[in-house]
Design a protein around this motif. Structure first.
Motif, PDB file in Angstrom:
ATOM      1  N   GLY A  20      12.717 -46.826   1.058  1.00 19.92           N
ATOM      2  CA  GLY A  20      13.516 -47.987   0.684  1.00 19.92           C
ATOM      3  C   GLY A  20      13.195 -49.134   1.618  1.00 19.92           C
ATOM      4  O   GLY A  20      12.282 -49.032   2.437  1.00 19.92           O
ATOM      5  N   ILE A  21      13.935 -50.223   1.511  1.00 19.26           N
ATOM      6  CA  ILE A  21      13.745 -51.337   2.440  1.00 19.26           C
ATOM      7  C   ILE A  21      14.973 -51.461   3.331  1.00 19.26           C
ATOM      8  O   ILE A  21      16.070 -51.059   2.958  1.00 19.26           O
ATOM      9  N   THR A  22      14.753 -52.035   4.490  1.00 22.88           N
ATOM     10  CA  THR A  22      15.817 -52.147   5.477  1.00 22.88           C
ATOM     11  C   THR A  22      16.812 -53.244   5.109  1.00 22.88           C
ATOM     12  O   THR A  22      16.538 -54.115   4.274  1.00 22.88           O
ATOM     13  N   GLU A  23      17.947 -53.196   5.764  1.00 24.22           N
ATOM     14  CA  GLU A  23      18.970 -54.224   5.572  1.00 24.22           C
ATOM     15  C   GLU A  23      18.412 -55.586   5.962  1.00 24.22           C
ATOM     16  O   GLU A  23      18.664 -56.589   5.288  1.00 24.22           O
ATOM     17  N   HIS A  24      17.622 -55.632   7.036  1.00 17.89           N
ATOM     18  CA  HIS A  24      16.994 -56.877   7.480  1.00 17.89           C
ATOM     19  C   HIS A  24      16.133 -57.469   6.359  1.00 17.89           C
ATOM     20  O   HIS A  24      16.201 -58.674   6.076  1.00 17.89           O
ATOM     21  N   ALA A  25      15.334 -56.622   5.701  1.00 14.98           N
ATOM     22  CA  ALA A  25      14.466 -57.099   4.614  1.00 14.98           C
ATOM     23  C   ALA A  25      15.290 -57.562   3.424  1.00 14.98           C
ATOM     24  O   ALA A  25      14.984 -58.593   2.811  1.00 14.98           O
ATOM     25  N   ALA A  26      16.335 -56.812   3.095  1.00 19.56           N
ATOM     26  CA  ALA A  26      17.185 -57.184   1.956  1.00 19.56           C
ATOM     27  C   ALA A  26      17.848 -58.534   2.199  1.00 19.56           C
ATOM     28  O   ALA A  26      17.927 -59.368   1.288  1.00 19.56           O
ATOM     29  N   GLU A  27      18.305 -58.767   3.418  1.00 26.69           N
ATOM     30  CA  GLU A  27      18.929 -60.055   3.742  1.00 26.69           C
ATOM     31  C   GLU A  27      17.918 -61.184   3.668  1.00 26.69           C
ATOM     32  O   GLU A  27      18.218 -62.267   3.171  1.00 26.69           O
ATOM     33  N   ALA A  28      16.693 -60.926   4.155  1.00 25.85           N
ATOM     34  CA  ALA A  28      15.655 -61.957   4.134  1.00 25.85           C
ATOM     35  C   ALA A  28      15.253 -62.317   2.708  1.00 25.85           C
ATOM     36  O   ALA A  28      14.957 -63.482   2.420  1.00 25.85           O
TER      37      ALA A  28
END
Length: 119
Positions: A20-28
């Protein structure tokens, strides 16, 4: 869990790696509006583009972290791409892959190393 420089997370479940993708990536990315998933039984090589995520800001690719075979995809993301923003580390996994050598995951960052990278 392990983390890649491309902001993916990797979780081992038996002999399968969940990606999956990280929370940091999702926010970006911002609000995710579309997710294109791979086909089950696809053979992939490390670095192959596996998924496409489109958000209101940009499009981004999810890469295969290691060589393997896609054994499951998260169909819920096709219907509800906003799950990526709502629960990036849980319900919003992208695909599961069978990997012959799980020791290949040792090359990736642990949580502390990833947090140091993103500052």
């Amino acid at each position: 869990m392990k983390y890649t420089k491309e902001h993916e997370w990797l979780r081992v479940e038996g002999d399968v790696v969940v990606v999956g993708i990280t929370e940091h990536a999702a926010e970006a990315l911002g609000d995710v509006v579309f997710v294109e998933l791979p086909e089950v039984e696809t053979q992939v090589a490390a670095g192959d583009e596996i998924c496409v995520i489109e958000s209101v800001k940009a499009a981004s690719d999810i890469l295969a972290p290691v060589d393997g075979e896609i054994v499951a995809v998260n169909e819920a993301l096709a219907d509800t791409p906003a799950l990526v923003n709502e629960d990036p580390l849980g319900a919003a996994w992208f695909f599961k892959m069978k990997v012959e050598d799980l020791s290949l995951l040792d090359q990736f960052m642990d949580e502390d190393e990833y947090n140091d990278m993103i500052g």
